[in-house]
Design a protein around this motif. Structure first.
Motif, PDB file in Angstrom:
ATOM      1  N   LEU A 143     -32.964 129.930 -47.148  1.00 29.63           N
ATOM      2  CA  LEU A 143     -31.599 129.458 -46.922  1.00 29.63           C
ATOM      3  C   LEU A 143     -31.498 128.760 -45.563  1.00 29.63           C
ATOM      4  N   THR A 144     -31.062 127.546 -45.571  1.00 30.51           N
ATOM      5  CA  THR A 144     -30.790 126.825 -44.322  1.00 30.51           C
ATOM      6  C   THR A 144     -29.305 126.870 -44.030  1.00 30.51           C
ATOM      7  N   ASN A 145     -28.980 126.624 -42.778  1.00 31.31           N
ATOM      8  CA  ASN A 145     -27.564 126.636 -42.390  1.00 31.31           C
ATOM      9  C   ASN A 145     -27.347 125.630 -41.275  1.00 31.31           C
ATOM     10  N   PHE A 146     -26.335 124.795 -41.399  1.00 29.54           N
ATOM     11  CA  PHE A 146     -25.990 123.785 -40.414  1.00 29.54           C
ATOM     12  C   PHE A 146     -24.536 123.999 -40.003  1.00 29.54           C
ATOM     13  N   GLN A 147     -24.287 123.857 -38.696  1.00 32.08           N
ATOM     14  CA  GLN A 147     -22.927 124.082 -38.212  1.00 32.08           C
ATOM     15  C   GLN A 147     -22.621 123.192 -37.012  1.00 32.08           C
ATOM     16  N   VAL A 148     -21.368 122.812 -36.909  1.00 32.11           N
ATOM     17  CA  VAL A 148     -20.884 122.013 -35.793  1.00 32.11           C
ATOM     18  C   VAL A 148     -19.407 122.343 -35.594  1.00 32.11           C
ATOM     19  N   GLY A 149     -18.957 122.361 -34.339  1.00 33.88           N
ATOM     20  CA  GLY A 149     -17.549 122.678 -34.121  1.00 33.88           C
ATOM     21  C   GLY A 149     -17.210 122.873 -32.654  1.00 33.88           C
ATOM     22  N   LEU A 150     -16.065 123.485 -32.411  1.00 30.68           N
ATOM     23  CA  LEU A 150     -15.567 123.746 -31.061  1.00 30.68           C
ATOM     24  C   LEU A 150     -15.413 125.245 -30.870  1.00 30.68           C
ATOM     25  N   SER A 151     -15.717 125.698 -29.653  1.00 29.10           N
ATOM     26  CA  SER A 151     -15.491 127.108 -29.329  1.00 29.10           C
ATOM     27  C   SER A 151     -14.672 127.184 -28.044  1.00 29.10           C
ATOM     28  N   ALA A 152     -13.860 128.204 -27.921  1.00 29.77           N
ATOM     29  CA  ALA A 152     -13.007 128.369 -26.742  1.00 29.77           C
ATOM     30  C   ALA A 152     -12.953 129.836 -26.361  1.00 29.77           C
ATOM     31  N   SER A 153     -12.884 130.070 -25.055  1.00 33.26           N
ATOM     32  CA  SER A 153     -12.683 131.429 -24.550  1.00 33.26           C
ATOM     33  C   SER A 153     -11.686 131.365 -23.405  1.00 33.26           C
ATOM     34  N   TRP A 154     -10.869 132.383 -23.276  1.00 31.33           N
ATOM     35  CA  TRP A 154      -9.801 132.366 -22.274  1.00 31.33           C
ATOM     36  C   TRP A 154      -9.503 133.792 -21.853  1.00 31.33           C
ATOM     37  N   GLU A 155      -9.596 134.028 -20.560  1.00 34.14           N
ATOM     38  CA  GLU A 155      -9.188 135.318 -20.021  1.00 34.14           C
ATOM     39  C   GLU A 155      -7.738 135.217 -19.580  1.00 34.14           C
ATOM     40  N   LEU A 156      -6.888 136.015 -20.183  1.00 29.03           N
ATOM     41  CA  LEU A 156      -5.468 135.983 -19.847  1.00 29.03           C
ATOM     42  C   LEU A 156      -5.274 136.587 -18.455  1.00 29.03           C
TER      43      LEU A 156
END
Length: 482
Positions: A143-156
């Motif tokens: 099984l192959t897997n391809f991914q692309v996107g945006l990630s965000a992290s925020w400390e309140l």
């Protein structure tokens, strides 16, 4: 009924979380640090309470010598120590940007690909074995897997920890600017002091050369007196010894001139070269009146006091930052993108759409000693900054008081030395005339010449000290950086 039970469970969780936060709040230590004592006398000793202050005068207007102004101008561009300080100011400014970015969301782009092969006799393997994508296409193996996107992290920033760090960084930057300004006042003072020292040395060299002519003429006279049996070989040797002594002093002063020129060249940031100057009429140089204003103006005019004040304010914020470490940190992580096991499916939405949202709350529970130590250090640094601020104010007031007294006493001393030089200069010719007429001993001629030379050297030094005292008083009041 189920909705009610769910509501009760959520309420329980809320109250448990709230109780935990309240408990943590109650366990957070606190320490009161006394405020800095900024009370200073209302006026300087024997000075009026007029608010006119020479510290507000720009250094280009304070100094009238164009050669000195040119040297200071060059030093403000080329001095290595000042340029090093400017880099520190730049680093402090960059730290503001870094701290500002910490309480904003971090957003990144990600892309990846991976391949995975699981055993057929496992849960995942058995499921994949019996899956088909379409009637014509089986589930791929491996099984192959391809991914692309945006990630965000925020400390309140609930406890204002990050915002206080940013404010502290701003204050530290402003303190570094004041530190740079204080260095400028020192640099201006050092160049002016070295320049006046150089002018004084030039005049001392001229005085010694003039005195050598007088002594050599006196030596010729004493030799003639010896030939006429009116003086002894002892007198000739004594006069010769004085000539040799002043010739030796001449070389010493020439060496001091070289060293002082090179000191100025170092401050200006250049290799050894002659320093352009006009040493004539040194004794006629006017000593400008310095207006001291009132002591409270030191708090706003002296860069080192403003620097200490800003560092104290920054230390207070750092205590708040250290205290916030006891509280829970709340973070949010999120991601959105496209994911598929074949690239041809990755653009088919909504099937390939993937997203996640995670919230977490982390609070220190076991290892709090390190946090307590950091908090204690922050409090100690704040108290240290209080003492440093008070010390800087006290030192500034004492510096002004010392230089005020110095200016006054040097002015009185100079007036008396003028009379001394005038009397001793006249006494040289009188002693020679008396010696020629056998009404004075040769030792009196020697003593008169020595005293006259010493008095001329001293009055030059006094004039130099007057100029230096004015520069130091100007610096002590907070002038020289604007």
């Amino acid at each position: 009924m189920n909705n009610l039970k769910s509501h009760i469970k959520i309420s329980k969780r809320f109250w448990v979380g709230a109780l935990t936060v309240i408990t943590l709040y109650s366990c957070v230590p606190s320490k009161n640090i006394r405020e800095a004592n900024t009370n200073i006398p209302e006026q300087f000793k024997n000075v009026s309470t007029d608010t006119v202050n020479t510290a507000t005068v720009k250094w280009k207007d304070f100094f009238s010598d164009p050669n000195l102004i040119a040297l200071i101008d060059s030093a403000l561009t080329n001095n290595q120590e000042l340029n090093i300080m400017l880099q520190k100011v730049g680093m402090a400014e960059n730290n503001i940007k870094a701290k500002k970015g910490e309480y904003l969301p971090f957003v990144g782009v990600y892309a990846g690909a991976d391949v995975d092969k699981v055993g057929e006799f496992t849960r995942n393997g058995a499921v994949e074995k019996n899956l088909t994508i379409t009637e014509e296409e089986e589930f791929p193996e491996p099984l192959t897997n391809f991914q692309v996107g945006l990630s965000a992290s925020w400390e309140l920033d609930v406890w204002k920890k990050l915002r206080n760090e940013k404010k502290a960084a701003v204050l530290e930057y402003l303190a570094s600017v004041e530190g740079k300004n204080f260095m400028i006042t020192q640099l201006v003072s050092e160049i002016a002091s070295a320049y006046y020292e150089l002018l004084a040395l030039d005049n001392q060299l001229t005085i010694i050369q003039q005195n050598l002519e007088i002594q050599q003429n006196a030596l010729k006279m004493i030799k003639l007196q010896k030939e006429a049996a009116r003086a002894t070989e002892l007198a000739v040797k004594r006069f010769e010894a004085d000539v040799y002594k002043n010739q030796s002093n001449k070389f010493q002063i020439e060496q001091k001139i070289v060293e002082t020129e090179n000191l100025i060249n170092f401050l200006v940031g250049r290799y050894p070269q002659p320093v352009k100057r006009h040493s004539e009429a040194f004794l006629e140089r006017k000593i400008d009146t310095i207006f001291t204003g009132i002591p409270s103006q030191l708090l706003t005019n002296r860069p080192d006091i403003k620097q200490a004040e800003l560092e104290l304010s920054a230390s207070k914020l750092n205590v708040k930052v250290a205290r916030a470490n006891f509280y829970p940190s709340i973070g949010i992580k999120a991601g959105v993108g496209l994911e598929a096991f074949k690239t041809k499916f990755i653009t088919e939405t909504p099937q390939s759409l993937a997203y996640n949202l995670v919230g977490d709350l982390v609070s220190p529970l076991i290892n709090r000693n390190a946090i307590k130590a950091e908090y204690a250090n922050a409090n100690n640094k704040q108290l240290q900054a209080v003492f440093e601020y008070e010390k800087t104010i006290l030192n500034a007031f004492l510096e002004v008081s010392n230089h005020l007294s110095e200016v006054k006493n040097l002015n009185e001393s100079y007036l008396l030395k003028e009379k001394q030089v005038d009397d001793l200069t006249k006494s040289i010719d009188l002693s020679i005339q008396l010696f020629k007429s056998a009404r004075a001993e040769y030792t009196e001629v020697l003593q008169t010449q020595r005293e006259a030379l010493d008095s001329k050297i001293e009055i030059v030094e006094t004039k130099r000290d007057q100029l230096l005292a004015n520069v130091k008083l100007y610096q002590a009041l907070g002038g020289g950086w604007n």
